[in-house]
Enzyme design. Structure first.
Site, PDB file in Angstrom:
ATOM      1  N   ASN A   8     -41.580 -11.885   4.507  1.00 25.35           N
ATOM      2  CA  ASN A   8     -41.811 -13.183   3.846  1.00 25.35           C
ATOM      3  C   ASN A   8     -43.201 -13.318   3.218  1.00 25.35           C
ATOM      4  OD1 ASN A   8     -39.742 -15.095   6.187  1.00 25.35           O
ATOM      5  ND2 ASN A   8     -39.225 -14.256   4.181  1.00 25.35           N
TER       6      ASN A   8
ATOM      7  N   ASP B 114     -31.525 -20.028   7.168  1.00 28.57           N
ATOM      8  CA  ASP B 114     -31.594 -19.630   5.762  1.00 28.57           C
ATOM      9  C   ASP B 114     -31.088 -20.760   4.858  1.00 28.57           C
ATOM     10  OD1 ASP B 114     -32.059 -18.022   3.608  1.00 28.57           O
ATOM     11  OD2 ASP B 114     -30.337 -16.712   3.909  1.00 28.57           O
TER      12      ASP B 114
HETATM   13  C1  FPP Z   1     -35.329 -19.316   4.744  1.00 28.63           C
HETATM   14  O1  FPP Z   1     -34.957 -20.099   3.632  1.00 28.63           O
HETATM   15  C2  FPP Z   1     -36.375 -19.996   5.504  1.00 28.63           C
HETATM   16  C3  FPP Z   1     -37.620 -19.498   5.720  1.00 28.63           C
HETATM   17  C4  FPP Z   1     -38.081 -18.205   5.245  1.00 28.63           C
HETATM   18  C5  FPP Z   1     -38.634 -20.268   6.454  1.00 28.63           C
HETATM   19  C6  FPP Z   1     -38.113 -21.021   7.637  1.00 28.63           C
HETATM   20  C7  FPP Z   1     -39.000 -22.128   7.886  1.00 28.63           C
HETATM   21  C8  FPP Z   1     -38.635 -23.292   8.415  1.00 28.63           C
HETATM   22  C9  FPP Z   1     -37.295 -23.623   8.923  1.00 28.63           C
HETATM   23  C10 FPP Z   1     -39.673 -24.367   8.490  1.00 28.63           C
HETATM   24  C11 FPP Z   1     -40.154 -24.584   9.872  1.00 28.63           C
HETATM   25  C12 FPP Z   1     -40.868 -23.407  10.354  1.00 28.63           C
HETATM   26  C13 FPP Z   1     -41.806 -23.436  11.254  1.00 28.63           C
HETATM   27  C14 FPP Z   1     -42.443 -22.164  11.601  1.00 28.63           C
HETATM   28  C15 FPP Z   1     -42.257 -24.684  11.899  1.00 28.63           C
HETATM   29  P1  FPP Z   1     -35.227 -19.522   2.176  1.00 28.63           P
HETATM   30  O2  FPP Z   1     -36.546 -20.041   1.712  1.00 28.63           O
HETATM   31  O3  FPP Z   1     -35.096 -18.032   2.192  1.00 28.63           O
HETATM   32  O4  FPP Z   1     -34.059 -20.204   1.389  1.00 28.63           O
HETATM   33  P2  FPP Z   1     -33.287 -19.600   0.126  1.00 28.63           P
HETATM   34  O5  FPP Z   1     -32.616 -18.340   0.569  1.00 28.63           O
HETATM   35  O6  FPP Z   1     -32.313 -20.684  -0.226  1.00 28.63           O
HETATM   36  O7  FPP Z   1     -34.322 -19.379  -0.956  1.00 28.63           O
END
Ligand code: FPP
Length: 252
Positions: free
Chosen positions: A74, A26
């Site tokens: 998501n 996250d």
């Molecule tokens: C959460 O951060 C992250 C995600 C929902 C996506 C995770 C994806 C990756 C680590 C990229 C690599 C993935 C693959 C499948 C190769 P957030 O966007 O919720 O962050 P925030 O809470 O700060 O907005």
């Protein structure tokens, strides 16, 4: 971290090194916002962090590493962000497949990846196939995964089987269902429950991740945003896990 391949542990009451580590990755969006960059820039940095952690966990002798890459919730994000994340998945496979094969890592997916865009699905299927003969760490990608849906699906399968057994004259089929029977219907069947679940970015919740499997997992929360999560921070989380007293409901 100690080399987990040689881990014994537990003699002094402390847990042995974790066989299964699961991670809620996250904080990509906040990491990007702090740089006034688009969210996808953060996801790209998150993908690089994930690559490092897969390598490090495998080198350290972790048996199973599960990452929460995309939840059933998501899809609510903007379509640019969603397609960007799946684009990164394709990039990850293109850039890292050879390394995964060479490192003896076995890749699998939990979650319903049927609705995932064609190119990403094909890339995943290629990764699963090309790493299927490996014998090392199991790297499990939770993709379009939601634990409640997984639990509900298991319940429906068992209910159907119990009804069929009753139709064939077997009595008490439903009342004889065990926890092991239930676990065998989950998408994590055959995978040991996570010993340690790490969530980055300071949020302290499970967000529909491995709810059944987390019954006795140790939870470690770190303020580090996922793109900044390093092997050293992984080791620090494992150290915190090692300081815990796992009693599984028993007495001290
Ligand atoms: C959460 O951060 C992250 C995600 C929902 C996506 C995770 C994806 C990756 C680590 C990229 C690599 C993935 C693959 C499948 C190769 P957030 O966007 O919720 O962050 P925030 O809470 O700060 O907005």
């Amino acid at each position: 971290m100690t080399d987990l391949k040689c881990a014994s542990g537990g003699a002094d009451g402390a847990p042995s090194d974790p066989r299964h580590v699961a991670i809620v990755m996250d904080g990509n969006g906040r990491w990007a916002a702090r740089r006034s960059a688009p969210r996808l820039y953060g996801h790209n940095a998150g993908m690089n962090a994930m690559t490092e952690i897969v390598r490090h966990a495998s080198d350290s002798g972790v048996g199973y590493l599960t990452v929460y890459a995309f939840s059933t919730e998501n899809w609510k994000r903007g379509s640019d962000e969603v397609s960007g994340i799946f684009g990164l998945l394709v990039k990850f496979v293109e850039l890292k497949l050879r390394e995964l094969v060479e490192n003896n890592v076995v890749v699998s997916v939990i979650g319903d990846y049927e609705p995932i865009p064609g190119e990403a699905k094909a890339a995943l299927e290629r990764t699963i196939e090309d790493t299927s003969r490996n014998t090392g760490m199991k790297f499990i990608i939770a993709l379009n995964y939601g634990s409640r849906a997984d639990i509900l699906n298991a319940a429906k399968t068992l209910a159907r089987e119990a009804a069929e057994a009753a139709g064939e004259g077997a009595n008490a089929a439903a009342s004889e269902i065990t926890e092991a029977d239930f676990a065998a219907k989950l998408s994590t069947a055959g995978v040991p429950d996570p010993d340690l679940i790490i969530r980055t970015s300071g949020e302290k919740r499970l967000s529909n991740f491995l709810l059944w499997e987390a019954a006795y997992s140790e939870l470690v929360f770190t303020d580090v945003l996922w793109p900044d999560f390093t092997p050293a921070e992984f080791d620090r989380c494992v150290e915190e896990y090692r300081s815990r007293d796992r009693r599984y409901g028993g007495r001290t």
